[in-house]
Design a protein around this motif. Structure first.
Motif, PDB file in Angstrom:
ATOM      1  N   VAL A 235      58.227  86.650  76.355  1.00  0.00           N
ATOM      2  CA  VAL A 235      58.878  86.230  77.589  1.00  0.00           C
ATOM      3  C   VAL A 235      58.526  87.177  78.746  1.00  0.00           C
ATOM      4  CG1 VAL A 235      60.952  87.599  77.163  1.00  0.00           C
ATOM      5  CG2 VAL A 235      61.129  85.479  78.486  1.00  0.00           C
ATOM      6  N   ALA A 236      58.620  86.683  79.970  1.00  0.00           N
ATOM      7  CA  ALA A 236      58.313  87.489  81.157  1.00  0.00           C
ATOM      8  C   ALA A 236      59.209  88.725  81.213  1.00  0.00           C
ATOM      9  CB  ALA A 236      58.506  86.647  82.420  1.00  0.00           C
ATOM     10  N   HIS A 237      58.592  89.853  81.490  1.00  0.00           N
ATOM     11  CA  HIS A 237      59.321  91.120  81.496  1.00  0.00           C
ATOM     12  C   HIS A 237      58.532  92.138  82.303  1.00  0.00           C
ATOM     13  CE1 HIS A 237      56.240  91.538  78.449  1.00  0.00           C
ATOM     14  NE2 HIS A 237      56.356  92.854  78.547  1.00  0.00           N
ATOM     15  N   ASN A 238      59.176  93.245  82.643  1.00  0.00           N
ATOM     16  CA  ASN A 238      58.455  94.397  83.175  1.00  0.00           C
ATOM     17  C   ASN A 238      58.922  95.631  82.419  1.00  0.00           C
ATOM     18  OD1 ASN A 238      60.912  94.959  84.319  1.00  0.00           O
ATOM     19  ND2 ASN A 238      60.198  94.890  86.438  1.00  0.00           N
ATOM     20  N   HIS A 239      58.494  96.801  82.866  1.00  0.00           N
ATOM     21  CA  HIS A 239      58.767  97.996  82.073  1.00  0.00           C
ATOM     22  C   HIS A 239      59.399  99.082  82.943  1.00  0.00           C
ATOM     23  CE1 HIS A 239      56.667  96.389  78.597  1.00  0.00           C
ATOM     24  NE2 HIS A 239      55.683  96.017  79.407  1.00  0.00           N
ATOM     25  N   PRO A 240      60.735  99.058  83.084  1.00  0.00           N
ATOM     26  CA  PRO A 240      61.401 100.125  83.836  1.00  0.00           C
ATOM     27  C   PRO A 240      61.121 101.498  83.224  1.00  0.00           C
ATOM     28  CG  PRO A 240      62.901  98.304  83.432  1.00  0.00           C
ATOM     29  CD  PRO A 240      61.679  98.040  82.620  1.00  0.00           C
ATOM     30  N   LEU A 241      61.254 102.513  84.044  1.00  0.00           N
ATOM     31  CA  LEU A 241      61.061 103.898  83.630  1.00  0.00           C
ATOM     32  C   LEU A 241      59.626 104.178  83.189  1.00  0.00           C
ATOM     33  CD1 LEU A 241      64.463 104.562  81.825  1.00  0.00           C
ATOM     34  CD2 LEU A 241      63.783 105.188  84.149  1.00  0.00           C
ATOM     35  N   ALA A 242      58.706 103.441  83.733  1.00  0.00           N
ATOM     36  CA  ALA A 242      57.278 103.736  83.554  1.00  0.00           C
ATOM     37  C   ALA A 242      56.597 103.407  84.870  1.00  0.00           C
ATOM     38  CB  ALA A 242      56.680 102.914  82.423  1.00  0.00           C
TER      39      ALA A 242
ATOM     40  N   GLU B  19      53.903  88.034  81.126  1.00  0.00           N
ATOM     41  CA  GLU B  19      54.301  87.327  79.911  1.00  0.00           C
ATOM     42  C   GLU B  19      53.057  86.932  79.135  1.00  0.00           C
ATOM     43  OE1 GLU B  19      56.187  83.617  80.935  1.00  0.00           O
ATOM     44  OE2 GLU B  19      54.660  83.146  82.416  1.00  0.00           O
TER      45      GLU B  19
ATOM     46  N   TYR C 240      63.650  83.091  85.781  1.00  0.00           N
ATOM     47  CA  TYR C 240      63.252  84.491  85.746  1.00  0.00           C
ATOM     48  C   TYR C 240      64.063  85.319  86.750  1.00  0.00           C
ATOM     49  CZ  TYR C 240      58.937  82.936  83.385  1.00  0.00           C
ATOM     50  OH  TYR C 240      58.022  82.395  82.527  1.00  0.00           O
TER      51      TYR C 240
ATOM     52  N   THR D 105      63.556  94.830  72.743  1.00  0.00           N
ATOM     53  CA  THR D 105      64.309  94.569  73.970  1.00  0.00           C
ATOM     54  C   THR D 105      64.469  93.073  74.214  1.00  0.00           C
ATOM     55  OG1 THR D 105      62.237  94.719  75.187  1.00  0.00           O
ATOM     56  CG2 THR D 105      63.605  96.701  75.111  1.00  0.00           C
TER      57      THR D 105
ATOM     58  N   GLU E 125      60.871  78.253  83.589  1.00  0.00           N
ATOM     59  CA  GLU E 125      60.036  77.695  82.539  1.00  0.00           C
ATOM     60  C   GLU E 125      60.920  76.980  81.537  1.00  0.00           C
ATOM     61  OE1 GLU E 125      58.185  80.685  80.091  1.00  0.00           O
ATOM     62  OE2 GLU E 125      60.086  81.681  79.663  1.00  0.00           O
TER      63      GLU E 125
ATOM     64  N   PHE F  38      56.067  91.807  86.684  1.00  0.00           N
ATOM     65  CA  PHE F  38      56.490  90.969  85.556  1.00  0.00           C
ATOM     66  C   PHE F  38      55.265  90.289  84.947  1.00  0.00           C
ATOM     67  CE2 PHE F  38      60.652  91.624  87.214  1.00  0.00           C
ATOM     68  CZ  PHE F  38      61.527  91.365  86.167  1.00  0.00           C
TER      69      PHE F  38
ATOM     70  N   ARG G 253      64.630  78.541  81.351  1.00  0.00           N
ATOM     71  CA  ARG G 253      64.804  79.973  81.618  1.00  0.00           C
ATOM     72  C   ARG G 253      64.402  80.268  83.064  1.00  0.00           C
ATOM     73  NH1 ARG G 253      61.628  82.193  77.702  1.00  0.00           N
ATOM     74  NH2 ARG G 253      63.296  82.642  76.251  1.00  0.00           N
TER      75      ARG G 253
ATOM     76  N   SER H   3      64.902  96.542  89.318  1.00  0.00           N
ATOM     77  CA  SER H   3      64.898  97.992  89.533  1.00  0.00           C
ATOM     78  C   SER H   3      64.083  98.627  88.424  1.00  0.00           C
ATOM     79  CB  SER H   3      66.316  98.545  89.508  1.00  0.00           C
ATOM     80  OG  SER H   3      66.263  99.970  89.448  1.00  0.00           O
ATOM     81  N   MET H   4      63.221  99.536  88.800  1.00  0.00           N
ATOM     82  CA  MET H   4      62.430 100.217  87.792  1.00  0.00           C
ATOM     83  C   MET H   4      63.163 101.433  87.246  1.00  0.00           C
ATOM     84  SD  MET H   4      59.819  98.518  87.178  1.00  0.00           S
ATOM     85  CE  MET H   4      58.730  99.651  86.330  1.00  0.00           C
TER      86      MET H   4
ATOM     87  N   SER I 211      53.756  99.070  86.301  1.00  0.00           N
ATOM     88  CA  SER I 211      54.748  98.619  85.317  1.00  0.00           C
ATOM     89  C   SER I 211      55.810  97.708  85.913  1.00  0.00           C
ATOM     90  CB  SER I 211      55.423  99.827  84.674  1.00  0.00           C
ATOM     91  OG  SER I 211      54.467 100.671  84.084  1.00  0.00           O
ATOM     92  N   PHE I 212      55.935  97.686  87.243  1.00  0.00           N
ATOM     93  CA  PHE I 212      56.977  96.834  87.842  1.00  0.00           C
ATOM     94  C   PHE I 212      56.592  95.359  87.838  1.00  0.00           C
ATOM     95  CE2 PHE I 212      54.362  97.729  91.642  1.00  0.00           C
ATOM     96  CZ  PHE I 212      54.223  96.467  92.188  1.00  0.00           C
TER      97      PHE I 212
ATOM     98  N   VAL J 261      53.274  87.563  86.986  1.00  0.00           N
ATOM     99  CA  VAL J 261      54.057  86.819  87.971  1.00  0.00           C
ATOM    100  C   VAL J 261      53.835  87.449  89.352  1.00  0.00           C
ATOM    101  CG1 VAL J 261      56.395  86.124  88.633  1.00  0.00           C
ATOM    102  CG2 VAL J 261      55.776  86.284  86.211  1.00  0.00           C
TER     103      VAL J 261
ATOM    104  N   HIS K 155      67.134  87.453  82.511  1.00  0.00           N
ATOM    105  CA  HIS K 155      66.830  86.085  82.918  1.00  0.00           C
ATOM    106  C   HIS K 155      68.059  85.203  82.670  1.00  0.00           C
ATOM    107  CE1 HIS K 155      62.834  87.480  83.289  1.00  0.00           C
ATOM    108  NE2 HIS K 155      62.464  87.342  82.038  1.00  0.00           N
TER     109      HIS K 155
END
Lengths: 224, 215
Positions: B117-124, B195, A149, B48, A193, B193, A147, A155-156, B190-191, B150, A173
């Motif tokens: 899994v690695a992620h972030n949180h848009p709209l926060a 995991e 990343y 998600t 990863e 990343f 995977r 974009s937020m 929140s931006f 990350v 990803h």
């Protein structure tokens, strides 16, 4: 009057190559036996903490004398070179001057094991070659996948117009399922990863860091 | 003569950390409540990411639950977020008091080989994670269940030499890893990343996560 044609193209794209290794059918059985026999302390990467579910060897495979390993090493460097040439603007004459350096290790991801996310420093390209892999399990599609990343341009702000963009515009990803005999090639700076192996079969990989330099220029690349 | 150099942080990522003292009673109550509600009725119906049978994710309305233990945690966690915002921004307390803090909050129960899994949180703008139960820490898996952030400075760690391999925390060119302890809360933008590495304990790891936005 017809409306002008809209042009749409990816920018800031990341290259991702998949290279079949032609001699894989002959090499892989020998490699699998050899790696299984050497998944022991003497060959383990000393800088990484021991992990009973994921064995990482030293990055010295290119120094091993076994013919199967030497042949694979040459195939990896040739395959990555093809991707590099395809992604660059070198002329045929220029490409002849490029020398390749590599650090190569084998990795055995055992059942319930994984390889944590990381980048590959001091290199421009990373290659992941598959020696043996468990069969895909439909119920666990992310088992033992490579995977990459998607952290480069996040974009937020999300709305209905950018939530479900398609490849290559998607912010998801990138997932590649290792297939024996195939090699994934991508920029070494992309965090990647190996997801948890949820099968009962070992995943055996060869992972390489590679970089290129003009053979005529001394000290063109720094030490590893 | 050596010049005087003043080193400061630029492009820094704020990272808040707090502890709830005397958290044992609250955590026991939360754990019992969450385990009792680890059911289809309370499961997030629209995850998600690819769901895992080893990790239960609740709906995102946790802080609307009326149970006293949940409301006690809500006050603590959201106060930690607000305090973090005050410390890192030039909002004065009066301005901050006028903001309306909204949140999505949920719990995770993770069992053997569960991960996220690695992620972030848009709209926060701000996210927080609170640890209800850390779970077993097997000696042969020191990274079990680690919360890993990350490094957002993409590519900065691609070139390493002796002068940047051992940078101090805050400057280090590597992921930030946190082995959560019970009662600990982490607040971060929140931006970033993040995991959860696979958890190899034979029991459960329980956390509460919150995404916040202000208006």
């Amino acid at each position: 009057m017809n409306a002008p044609a809209t042009s749409l193209m990816p920018i800031f794209a990341a290259p991702f190559g998949v290279v079949p290794i032609t001699a894989a059918a002959e090499l892989n059985p020998d490699l699998a036996v050899l790696f299984a026999a050497r998944a022991m302390t003497h060959y383990r990467e000393p800088a990484a903490p021991p992990d009973p579910l994921c064995f990482r060897s030293r990055e010295d495979l290119l120094e091993w004398p076994e013919p199967a390993v030497s042949q694979l090493g040459r195939a990896i460097m040739a395959g990555v070179s093809e991707v590099v040439i395809a992604a660059n603007q070198y002329s045929a004459a220029e490409r002849e001057t490029l020398g390749v350096q590599a650090r190569v290790r084998f990795v055995i991801v055992r059942p319930d094991g994984h390889l944590s996310g990381a980048t590959a420093p001091m290199a421009s390209w990373c290659a992941v070659y598959c020696v043996a892999a468990p069969a895909p399990t439909p119920a666990r599609m992310d088992s033992a996948v490579l995977r990459l990343y998607a952290v480069r341009h996040p974009s937020m702000f999300l709305d209905a117009s950018n939530y479900r963009m398609r490849i290559p515009f998607s912010a998801d990803h990138h997932v590649w399922r290792p297939v024996p005999g195939q090699m994934a090639v991508f920029p070494a700076s992309i965090p990647h990863e190996v997801a948890l192996n949820r099968t009962h079969v070992d995943l055996i990989l060869v992972i390489a860091r590679l970089r290129f330099a003009d053979q005529g220029v001394a000290g063109a690349v720094p030490p590893w | 003569m050596n010049p005087a150099i003043r080193v400061s942080s630029v492009f820094a990522v704020p990272f808040g950390e707090g502890r709830l003292s005397g958290c044992a009673r609250l955590n026991r109550e939360l754990e019992a409540l969450f385990l009792a509600r680890e059911t289809a009725e309370y499961r997030n119906p629209a995850p998600t990411h690819l769901p895992q049978q080893e990790m239960f994710e609740s709906r995102f309305n946790l802080f609307l639950w009326p149970e006293p233990c949940v409301q006690e945690l809500r006050v603590f966690m959201l106060n930690c977020v607000a305090q973090t915002v005050l410390q890192v921004s030039d909002l004065d307390p009066a301005e901050a008091a006028g903001l309306r803090l909204q949140n999505h909050t949920w719990f995770h129960i993770t069992r053997y080989a569960g991960s996220f899994v690695a992620h972030n949180h848009p709209l926060a703008s701000w996210s927080a994670v609170y640890c209800v139960r850390a779970g077993e820490r097997p000696a042969d898996h020191p990274g079990s269940g680690v919360l890993r952030f990350v490094d957002p400075r993409q590519g900065a760690g691609a070139y390493l030499d002796l002068a940047n391999r051992r940078l101090r925390p805050g400057f280090a060119l590597k992921p930030r890893e946190v082995l959560l302890e019970e009662g600990q809360v982490i607040v971060f933008p929140s931006f970033v990343f993040h995991e959860v590495a696979p958890f190899y304990g034979r029991d459960t790891r329980i956390t509460v996560a919150s995404n916040c936005w202000f208006g």
